[in-house]
Design a protein around this motif. Structure first.
Motif, PDB file in Angstrom:
ATOM      1  N   ARG A 183       8.804  10.301  -5.935  1.00 47.15           N
ATOM      2  CA  ARG A 183       7.526   9.768  -6.408  1.00 47.15           C
ATOM      3  C   ARG A 183       7.704   8.432  -7.144  1.00 47.15           C
ATOM      4  N   GLN A 184       8.722   8.395  -7.998  1.00 49.55           N
ATOM      5  CA  GLN A 184       9.009   7.153  -8.716  1.00 49.55           C
ATOM      6  C   GLN A 184       9.387   6.051  -7.743  1.00 49.55           C
ATOM      7  N   TYR A 185      10.155   6.432  -6.739  1.00 50.38           N
ATOM      8  CA  TYR A 185      10.579   5.445  -5.771  1.00 50.38           C
ATOM      9  C   TYR A 185       9.374   4.859  -5.038  1.00 50.38           C
ATOM     10  N   GLU A 186       8.426   5.711  -4.680  1.00 46.46           N
ATOM     11  CA  GLU A 186       7.209   5.239  -4.006  1.00 46.46           C
ATOM     12  C   GLU A 186       6.527   4.159  -4.838  1.00 46.46           C
ATOM     13  N   ASN A 187       6.324   4.439  -6.119  1.00 47.58           N
ATOM     14  CA  ASN A 187       5.677   3.457  -6.979  1.00 47.58           C
ATOM     15  C   ASN A 187       6.493   2.174  -7.071  1.00 47.58           C
ATOM     16  N   HIS A 188       7.782   2.371  -7.221  1.00 50.36           N
ATOM     17  CA  HIS A 188       8.664   1.214  -7.375  1.00 50.36           C
ATOM     18  C   HIS A 188       8.636   0.333  -6.125  1.00 50.36           C
ATOM     19  N   ILE A 189       8.787   0.969  -4.973  1.00 53.31           N
ATOM     20  CA  ILE A 189       8.879   0.161  -3.746  1.00 53.31           C
ATOM     21  C   ILE A 189       7.538  -0.509  -3.445  1.00 53.31           C
ATOM     22  N   LEU A 245       0.841  -1.203   0.000  1.00 49.83           N
ATOM     23  CA  LEU A 245       0.000   0.000   0.000  1.00 49.83           C
ATOM     24  C   LEU A 245       0.873   1.248   0.000  1.00 49.83           C
ATOM     25  N   SER A 246       0.405   2.291  -0.673  1.00 48.09           N
ATOM     26  CA  SER A 246       1.141   3.552  -0.667  1.00 48.09           C
ATOM     27  C   SER A 246       0.986   4.209   0.701  1.00 48.09           C
ATOM     28  N   ARG A 247       1.778   5.249   0.905  1.00 44.54           N
ATOM     29  CA  ARG A 247       1.651   6.010   2.158  1.00 44.54           C
ATOM     30  C   ARG A 247       0.218   6.469   2.367  1.00 44.54           C
ATOM     31  N   ALA A 248      -0.359   7.039   1.304  1.00 47.66           N
ATOM     32  CA  ALA A 248      -1.716   7.575   1.413  1.00 47.66           C
ATOM     33  C   ALA A 248      -2.730   6.464   1.684  1.00 47.66           C
ATOM     34  N   GLN A 249      -2.593   5.354   0.977  1.00 48.98           N
ATOM     35  CA  GLN A 249      -3.525   4.245   1.175  1.00 48.98           C
ATOM     36  C   GLN A 249      -3.419   3.688   2.589  1.00 48.98           C
ATOM     37  N   SER A 250      -2.212   3.511   3.048  1.00 51.91           N
ATOM     38  CA  SER A 250      -2.064   2.914   4.373  1.00 51.91           C
ATOM     39  C   SER A 250      -2.586   3.886   5.435  1.00 51.91           C
TER      40      SER A 250
END
Ligand code: ATP
Ligand code: MG
Lengths: 215, 256
Positions: B78-84, A125-130
């Motif tokens: 931002r790219q890192y967020e998607n990647h991780i 989950l992304s930061r926002a989703q979590s």
């Protein structure tokens, strides 16, 4: 105690109590909005935004609400902010309680176990989703009670706007003292009405809290 | 693309908290389907290493690779967020304290991530939850809340939740340490089942018997270093390093 006098004036006090309720509702709504924004700012990943959030909190908690009101209402016109007393009261007190609510919300969010967000992030989950799906729902339950405490303080705090002559309960009591010379009766009546408003609000908060806990 | 890259590879992992060096240049590889146990004294850096694999605790230096992709790739935020987030979907993790979501039912715990992150219908998500919970023997409790479960049951649900994302790799950080002794076995059985299905697993554990029975390889860590590694027969029966010998001896005494 002059019961007859109380019976004679209480309709006017009821009308004033309605203004107090109105002030309480509006400032609470504004406070909740400011609190949500403030809390969000305090968790921002940008240092400048975090700083602004913290500055807002320490400014409004670090000075008397009365000074904030005076500054806005009497000082405002000097810098081009022209507000009627009621609006100044709502905005001033709303911003003030918002600072307290920022801290309440932040505290509730922080006290959700760190492992919750971690578990959510681990699943991808992304930061926002979590935050939305895992942390916030749990924080909401934790913040109902302390927000209730803020609101309680806020209702009593609306008395301050009597100082900028908004015709609410405290102002009305003072005005009737001027004509009746019966401060005991007038403040007693005002006090009872505050008590009623606060008791009903308290019950409402307790109900919401119980319901959240049952879920 | 190299064809022969190891399935999981950690290259020169280093981690410091201020002056405290928690991981000092650790390199290791895990092949697909392998089960690796990490043992070692408290504070040796086992959790830190495990949590570096899915970048929950980012490394100070070094690389983590999974199936040909670098997990902790340097990318703009931002790219890192998607990647991780994509990488983490492939790496399941099980915590000592379960970390189930208390406001959600068992079913919702399992379906939340797949529903948010994969394109599946509600019905498919339900089927998925039922499958995964059946797999860990928790189907009957599908509509319970975590607070209504025993520790062992919670941990089995947590495993099902991780498996529902169909990970390539599973990480376990002392999955049974918080359990009452009589509840340990039910979780161990689930982990054994995964082992039989050739799930790649990295297991941090204090349970030497369990490690010996399911793992292909044991890694002994101390003070942020891999001191010894090898098949369980060797590491447990004939450790070559003095520190390993001391640790195992103390551990045996403690168990008695
Ligand atoms: N956030 C942190 N800040 C500072 N030091 C930390 C932090 N997290 C861990 N440490 C330190 O890093 C070292 C390794 O911790 P780690 O949790 O990886 O050990 P461990 O091998 O998992 O131990 P245990 O068997 O007790 O779980 C410890 O000395 C710990 O105090
Ligand atoms: Mg640990």
């Amino acid at each position: 105690m002059d019961v007859e006098l109380i019976l004679k004036v209480y309709p006017y006090f009821l009308k004033a109590a309605l203004v107090t309720v109105e002030l309480s509702v509006l400032t609470t709504v504004l406070g909740l909005i400011c609190g949500a924004l403030g809390a969000t700012a305090r968790f921002s990943r940008f240092a400048i935004v975090r700083f602004l959030g913290a500055a807002y909190v320490s400014l409004f908690r670090g000075t008397p609400a009365l000074i904030q009101l005076f500054l806005l209402y009497f000082g405002g016109p000097q810098i081009g902010i022209q507000l009627d007393a009621f609006s100044a009261g709502v905005i001033g007190l709303g911003l003030n309680i918002g600072a307290y609510m920022t801290e309440t919300m932040r505290g509730a969010i922080i006290s959700v176990d760190e492992g919750q967000g971690e578990a959510a992030r681990t699943l991808g989950l992304s930061r926002a989703q979590s935050f939305r799906k895992v942390v916030l729902p749990q924080a909401m339950r934790l913040m109902i009670r302390p927000l209730g405490v803020n609101i309680n303080a806020q209702i009593k705090g609306t008395a301050l706007v009597s100082a900028i002559s908004v015709v609410e309960l405290t102002y009305t009591a003072q005005r009737y003292i001027g004509s009746t010379y019966k401060p005991f009766e007038m403040f007693f009546l005002a006090g009872i009405l505050y008590l009623v408003i606060i008791t009903i609000t308290g019950k409402g908060v307790a109900y919401l809290d119980r319901r959240a806990r049952l879920q | 693309m190299t064809q022969t890259h190891p399935f999981v590879e950690i290259r020169h992992a280093q981690k410091s908290y201020g002056k405290l060096e928690v991981l000092k240049d650790i390199s290791l590889t895990v092949e697909r389907g392998q089960i690796v146990a990490i043992i070692g004294p408290s504070g040796s850096g086992k959790s830190t290493l495990l949590r570096a694999i899915n970048d929950l605790d980012p490394l100070t230096a070094g690389e983590v690779w999974l199936d040909g992709l670098q997990v902790n790739k340097a990318l703009p935020h931002r790219q890192y967020e998607n990647h991780i987030n994509e990488m983490r979907q492939q790496i399941g993790m099980v915590f000592q304290h379960f970390n189930l979501f208390p406001h959600l039912t068992v079913r919702e715990n399992v379906t939340m991530a797949p529903k948010l992150l994969k394109t599946i219908s509600d019905k498919e998500a339900d089927t998925l939850a039922e499958e995964q919970l059946d797999h860990v023997g928790m189907l009957e409790r599908i509509d319970y809340y975590p607070s209504q479960l025993s520790g062992g049951q919670k941990q089995r649900v947590a495993i099902a939740r991780a498996l529902a994302m169909k990970p390539k790799l599973m990480l376990f950080d002392e999955a049974t340490s918080a359990l009452d002794p009589e509840l340990v076995e039910e979780v161990n059985l689930v982990m054994k089942k995964l082992a039989e299905e050739h799930m790649t697993m990295i297991i941090v554990t204090h349970e030497m018997d369990f490690a010996a029975s399911v793992c292909d390889r044991v890694i002994f860590m101390d003070k942020g270093l891999v001191v010894e590694e090898g098949p369980p027969e060797l590491v447990f029966k004939n450790p070559t390093q003095e520190r390993t010998q001391n640790f195992l001896r103390k551990h045996l005494e403690g168990a008695k």
